[in-house]
Design a protein around this motif. Structure first.
Motif, PDB file in Angstrom:
ATOM      1  N   LEU A 142      44.334  47.951  37.308  1.00 12.23           N
ATOM      2  CA  LEU A 142      45.123  47.846  36.486  1.00 12.23           C
ATOM      3  C   LEU A 142      45.405  46.407  35.852  1.00 12.23           C
ATOM      4  O   LEU A 142      45.850  46.272  34.716  1.00 12.23           O
ATOM      5  CB  LEU A 142      46.689  48.639  36.602  1.00 12.23           C
ATOM      6  N   GLY A 143      45.400  45.553  36.800  1.00 12.11           N
ATOM      7  CA  GLY A 143      46.092  44.179  36.571  1.00 12.11           C
ATOM      8  C   GLY A 143      45.112  43.305  35.593  1.00 12.11           C
ATOM      9  O   GLY A 143      45.558  42.274  35.197  1.00 12.11           O
ATOM     10  N   TYR A 144      43.765  43.643  35.323  1.00  6.83           N
ATOM     11  CA  TYR A 144      42.967  42.979  34.510  1.00  6.83           C
ATOM     12  C   TYR A 144      42.888  43.348  33.136  1.00  6.83           C
ATOM     13  O   TYR A 144      42.734  44.627  32.816  1.00  6.83           O
ATOM     14  CB  TYR A 144      41.562  42.972  35.110  1.00  6.83           C
ATOM     15  N   LYS A 145      43.110  42.558  32.007  1.00  2.00           N
ATOM     16  CA  LYS A 145      43.163  43.018  30.734  1.00  2.00           C
ATOM     17  C   LYS A 145      41.635  43.713  30.361  1.00  2.00           C
ATOM     18  O   LYS A 145      40.563  43.294  30.879  1.00  2.00           O
ATOM     19  CB  LYS A 145      43.138  41.729  29.773  1.00  2.00           C
ATOM     20  N   GLY A 146      41.742  44.581  29.544  1.00  4.31           N
ATOM     21  CA  GLY A 146      40.670  45.311  29.084  1.00  4.31           C
ATOM     22  C   GLY A 146      39.701  45.785  30.118  1.00  4.31           C
ATOM     23  O   GLY A 146      38.642  45.867  29.805  1.00  4.31           O
ATOM     24  N   ASN A 147      40.243  46.311  31.193  1.00  2.00           N
ATOM     25  CA  ASN A 147      39.252  46.792  32.161  1.00  2.00           C
ATOM     26  C   ASN A 147      38.707  48.160  32.041  1.00  2.00           C
ATOM     27  O   ASN A 147      39.435  48.828  31.257  1.00  2.00           O
ATOM     28  CB  ASN A 147      40.095  46.786  33.668  1.00  2.00           C
ATOM     29  N   THR A 148      37.383  48.264  32.439  1.00  2.00           N
ATOM     30  CA  THR A 148      36.744  49.688  32.614  1.00  2.00           C
ATOM     31  C   THR A 148      36.092  49.811  34.027  1.00  2.00           C
ATOM     32  O   THR A 148      36.262  48.903  34.595  1.00  2.00           O
ATOM     33  CB  THR A 148      35.721  49.651  31.487  1.00  2.00           C
ATOM     34  N   VAL A 149      35.874  51.099  34.150  1.00  2.00           N
ATOM     35  CA  VAL A 149      35.416  51.325  35.494  1.00  2.00           C
ATOM     36  C   VAL A 149      33.909  50.417  35.694  1.00  2.00           C
ATOM     37  O   VAL A 149      33.676  50.251  36.773  1.00  2.00           O
ATOM     38  CB  VAL A 149      35.267  52.954  35.765  1.00  2.00           C
ATOM     39  N   ARG A 150      33.172  50.533  34.762  1.00  5.77           N
ATOM     40  CA  ARG A 150      31.979  49.777  34.656  1.00  5.77           C
ATOM     41  C   ARG A 150      31.924  48.397  35.069  1.00  5.77           C
ATOM     42  O   ARG A 150      31.391  47.857  35.679  1.00  5.77           O
ATOM     43  CB  ARG A 150      31.091  50.143  33.366  1.00  5.77           C
ATOM     44  N   LYS A 151      32.943  47.830  34.376  1.00  2.00           N
ATOM     45  CA  LYS A 151      33.495  46.118  34.527  1.00  2.00           C
ATOM     46  C   LYS A 151      33.808  46.154  35.820  1.00  2.00           C
ATOM     47  O   LYS A 151      33.457  45.175  36.648  1.00  2.00           O
ATOM     48  CB  LYS A 151      34.416  45.818  33.480  1.00  2.00           C
ATOM     49  N   HIS A 152      34.666  46.940  36.449  1.00  2.00           N
ATOM     50  CA  HIS A 152      35.212  46.545  37.672  1.00  2.00           C
ATOM     51  C   HIS A 152      34.287  46.771  38.733  1.00  2.00           C
ATOM     52  O   HIS A 152      34.482  46.228  39.835  1.00  2.00           O
ATOM     53  CB  HIS A 152      36.583  47.702  37.838  1.00  2.00           C
ATOM     54  N   ALA A 153      33.397  47.609  38.408  1.00  2.46           N
ATOM     55  CA  ALA A 153      32.263  47.741  39.360  1.00  2.46           C
ATOM     56  C   ALA A 153      31.458  46.598  39.916  1.00  2.46           C
ATOM     57  O   ALA A 153      31.216  46.527  40.867  1.00  2.46           O
ATOM     58  CB  ALA A 153      31.307  49.022  39.078  1.00  2.46           C
TER      59      ALA A 153
END
Length: 236
Positions: A59-70
């Motif tokens: 949650l803490g990163y702007k504009g996050n997505t599951v794909r980016k987070h991986a």
């Protein structure tokens, strides 16, 4: 990676999580399930189906997505947790601290079950916002019974046994403290000497109990074994 500045950005990340959760399939859904199972710090939120849980480190990163987070799976909540605390304080007008919560934990286990994942055996904390606090009060968890409590305590005991950062004797004392025995009991008897309500002095009848529950302090020997975190009471 830029940290969020306001609740609107957190809400956008929640929508991204919900989009993947509702899909129920694919690589992103598997990454989402893993993210929930491995989390340490969560923001509970409400959906049309009930309560759900979002990890701080997502949650803490702007504009996050599951794909980016991986692609940044190695990241933990050391950056995001304090930032989310600031954002929530700005919204609600007071500081909301993430802390252990047995009701939230019970619903977290149910949520993981609905996703078909087994939570990691770690100590978890939750931000209980006003909305979630009211919801939990209105929906006490029926699943958090003695059996669930016992299973959770067994998992925590095993985690203490495996904690190589503590001497073996300290680990043993922490485990015995769960049932009010060992070093913990001796320290509590020495501090109080009698029941705090009835003044009964017959030591064999007295029960040493934690004020802050054992499951919430077992990873901190100073707190878990401290007589200042205890009551000495008689059964009647």
């Amino acid at each position: 990676m830029t940290l969020v500045d306001d609740c609107r950005e957190i809400e956008e990340n929640l929508k991204a999580l919900e989009l993947v959760r509702s899909s129920g399939k694919g690589v992103e859904f598997e990454n989402y399930r893993s993210l929930v199972a491995k989390g340490h710090v969560f923001l509970p939120y409400l959906t049309t189906e009930g309560i759900a849980f979002a990890p701080s480190r997502f949650l803490g990163y702007k504009g996050n997505t599951v794909r980016k987070h991986a692609q940044r799976e190695h990241k933990d909540g050391r950056e995001t947790t304090p930032r989310i605390r600031q954002v929530l304080a700005k919204k609600f007008g007071f500081t909301t601290w993430n802390s252990a919560d047995s009701e939230a934990e019970a619903y977290y286990f149910k949520f993981c079950s609905s996703l078909g994942v087994e939570p990691n055996k770690v100590e978890r904390t939750y931000w209980i916002t006003p909305e979630i606090g009211d919801w939990l009060s209105d929906h006490p968890s029926e699943s958090y019974d003695a059996k669930t409590e016992a299973r959770r305590d067994e998992e925590l005991e095993q985690a203490v046994r495996n904690d190589g950062s503590l001497p073996e004797t300290t680990r043993a004392s922490i485990i015995r403290a769960r049932v009010g025995q060992g070093l913990f009991r001796r320290l509590v008897l020495r501090k109080y000497g009698s029941c705090l309500i009835t003044a009964l002095t017959e030591h064999k009848l007295l029960i040493a109990s934690h004020i802050k529950p054992w499951r919430d302090c077992c990873h901190n020997p100073a707190e878990c074994l401290s007589p200042d975190n205890a009551l000495l009471l008689s059964p009647t």
